[in-house]
Design a protein around this motif. Structure first.
Motif, PDB file in Angstrom:
ATOM      1  N   VAL A 125       2.095   5.669 -15.539  1.00 49.61           N
ATOM      2  CA  VAL A 125       0.667   5.372 -15.745  1.00 49.61           C
ATOM      3  C   VAL A 125       0.426   3.906 -15.428  1.00 49.61           C
ATOM      4  N   LEU A 126      -0.537   3.651 -14.542  1.00 55.41           N
ATOM      5  CA  LEU A 126      -0.868   2.294 -14.110  1.00 55.41           C
ATOM      6  C   LEU A 126      -2.300   1.953 -14.507  1.00 55.41           C
ATOM      7  N   ARG A 127      -2.516   0.669 -14.714  1.00 61.41           N
ATOM      8  CA  ARG A 127      -3.858   0.153 -14.983  1.00 61.41           C
ATOM      9  C   ARG A 127      -4.170  -0.918 -13.949  1.00 61.41           C
ATOM     10  N   SER A 128      -5.329  -0.812 -13.283  1.00 63.05           N
ATOM     11  CA  SER A 128      -5.680  -1.800 -12.264  1.00 63.05           C
ATOM     12  C   SER A 128      -7.172  -1.726 -11.970  1.00 63.05           C
ATOM     13  N   ASN A 129      -7.637  -2.710 -11.219  1.00 66.36           N
ATOM     14  CA  ASN A 129      -9.007  -2.719 -10.707  1.00 66.36           C
ATOM     15  C   ASN A 129      -9.017  -2.904  -9.195  1.00 66.36           C
ATOM     16  N   ILE A 130      -7.969  -2.433  -8.539  1.00 63.26           N
ATOM     17  CA  ILE A 130      -7.838  -2.581  -7.090  1.00 63.26           C
ATOM     18  C   ILE A 130      -8.696  -1.541  -6.380  1.00 63.26           C
ATOM     19  N   TYR A 131      -8.950  -1.781  -5.087  1.00 54.24           N
ATOM     20  CA  TYR A 131      -9.616  -0.821  -4.216  1.00 54.24           C
ATOM     21  C   TYR A 131      -8.780  -0.673  -2.944  1.00 54.24           C
ATOM     22  N   GLY A 132      -8.598   0.568  -2.524  1.00 56.80           N
ATOM     23  CA  GLY A 132      -7.723   0.809  -1.388  1.00 56.80           C
ATOM     24  C   GLY A 132      -6.300   1.044  -1.845  1.00 56.80           C
ATOM     25  N   THR A 133      -5.347   0.696  -1.008  1.00 52.33           N
ATOM     26  CA  THR A 133      -3.926   0.926  -1.308  1.00 52.33           C
ATOM     27  C   THR A 133      -3.179  -0.400  -1.404  1.00 52.33           C
ATOM     28  N   ARG A 134      -2.124  -0.400  -2.212  1.00 50.86           N
ATOM     29  CA  ARG A 134      -1.232  -1.558  -2.365  1.00 50.86           C
ATOM     30  C   ARG A 134       0.209  -1.076  -2.283  1.00 50.86           C
ATOM     31  N   ASP A 135       1.114  -1.985  -1.980  1.00 48.08           N
ATOM     32  CA  ASP A 135       2.534  -1.667  -1.860  1.00 48.08           C
ATOM     33  C   ASP A 135       3.307  -2.241  -3.044  1.00 48.08           C
ATOM     34  N   ALA A 136       4.313  -1.483  -3.481  1.00 47.35           N
ATOM     35  CA  ALA A 136       5.209  -1.921  -4.555  1.00 47.35           C
ATOM     36  C   ALA A 136       6.645  -1.593  -4.139  1.00 47.35           C
ATOM     37  N   LEU A 137       7.611  -2.038  -4.927  1.00 41.95           N
ATOM     38  CA  LEU A 137       9.018  -1.891  -4.531  1.00 41.95           C
ATOM     39  C   LEU A 137       9.909  -1.733  -5.751  1.00 41.95           C
ATOM     40  N   ILE A 138      10.896  -0.842  -5.602  1.00 38.86           N
ATOM     41  CA  ILE A 138      11.978  -0.712  -6.582  1.00 38.86           C
ATOM     42  C   ILE A 138      13.282  -1.066  -5.868  1.00 38.86           C
ATOM     43  N   CYS A 139      14.008  -2.029  -6.398  1.00 37.92           N
ATOM     44  CA  CYS A 139      15.290  -2.420  -5.812  1.00 37.92           C
ATOM     45  C   CYS A 139      16.247  -2.743  -6.958  1.00 37.92           C
TER      46      CYS A 139
END
Length: 318
Positions: free
Chosen positions: A95-109
């Protein structure tokens, strides 16, 4: 948990939060009351608000995972206890909380051995994780796990058609963008006869990305936005009719001012009738001025003969 007594107001329409609690990081509950309402209004508002809470409220989810080392969705990786499909399902539960519009990138390493949880995700700015303890995978050997993620904000349910093969190592995730888990409404009636009124109770459960109060505010704004085009159309029609009426009044006043003090122009029919009368008069004058053989008008000759005859008669009598 917060609870308050419900006081029925007989004056202006008011709403209030009468109960609020957080059962866990991913489960919030709120109970709201709206009163006083006329008979039938509570059901109308309750149905509309429930549909807006479940279908119009926006949420943020992980919609895609990408890794070049994964051959297909149902494969297993040496050194990882979970299958690729189980890892994707665990990513779906974050579950994420944000106020972004469009798409964003994230990473697991992450490097094993150890447990991979939501707190290991490297997030872009303005994106937060509601529950950092959400499990993703268990690494049993010293291997590197690198997964690229795509985060998106939307509404409703995103059911993606999966292709037969994933050549680029990208796997779409069916995302549930609904922060409201459930919403119910109930109605309490009071009063007698024609003075009967109603109280509306709204119950809202959320996943923690929004509080029930925030979800109620957002759903209310979305409902208002849906009805704004009808209000704008009504205002535009009113202004258009008003301008047309004003323009017609100005045109009439200007025309009346120009024609004031002037004789009205003759119409084509009036001109034809006038020409016909003038032609008749001209023809009558020509008949009266017809000359005899000596060049004397016939009318004048008759008058002369008559006078001469009268004169000679008088002379002969004398």
């Amino acid at each position: 948990m917060v609870r308050e007594k419900v006081k029925v107001s007989t004056r202006t329409l008011q709403w209030k939060c009468v109960e609020s609690r957080a059962d866990s990081k991913r489960l919030y509950y709120g109970r709201f009351v709206l009163s006083p309402l006329m008979k039938g209004q509570a059901d109308t508002i309750g149905i509309a608000m429930r549909r807006a809470l479940l279908g119009e409220t926006e949420g943020t989810c992980i919609t895609r995972a990408k890794s070049e080392k994964i051959p297909h969705e149902y494969s297993t990786i040496v050194g990882i206890q979970e299958s690729v499909h189980e890892i994707l399902m665990n990513l779906k539960e974050i579950v994420l909380r944000s106020n972004i519009y469009g798409t964003r990138d994230a990473l697991i390493c992450v490097k094993g051995p150890g447990y991979v949880t939501a707190q290991d995700i490297l997030l872009p700015p303005s994106v937060e994780i509601v529950d950092n303890t959400q499990h993703i995978a268990s690494l049993t050997e010293p291997i590197d796990l690198c997964i690229g993620l795509q985060i998106e904000r939307n509404r409703g349910y995103n059911n993606i058609k999966r292709p037969n093969n994933f050549q680029d190592g990208s796997y779409p995730i069916d995302a549930v963008f609904m922060p409201v888990r459930n919403a119910n409404h109930s109605i309490h009636s009071y009063g007698n006869g024609n003075e009967k009124q109603e109280i509306l109770f709204l119950e809202i459960w959320t996943n923690g990305s929004l509080t029930p109060k925030e979800a109620l505010h957002e759903a209310s704004r979305n409902l208002i936005d849906l009805f704004i085009p009808f209000l704008q159309a009504a205002e535009e029609n009113f202004h258009l009719e008003h301008n047309q009426y004003k323009k017609s009044r100005e045109t009439y006043a200007a025309g009346f001012k120009e024609t004031a003090g002037k004789k009205p122009a003759k119409t084509k029919l009036a001109c034809l009738l006038a020409e016909r009368r003038d032609s008749k008069r001209t023809a009558g004058c020509r008949r009266e001025l017809t000359l005899d053989g000596r060049g004397i008008p016939m009318a004048a000759r008759k008058a002369t003969v008559k006078v001469t005859a009268i004169g000679s008669h008088k002379e002969g009598k004398e």
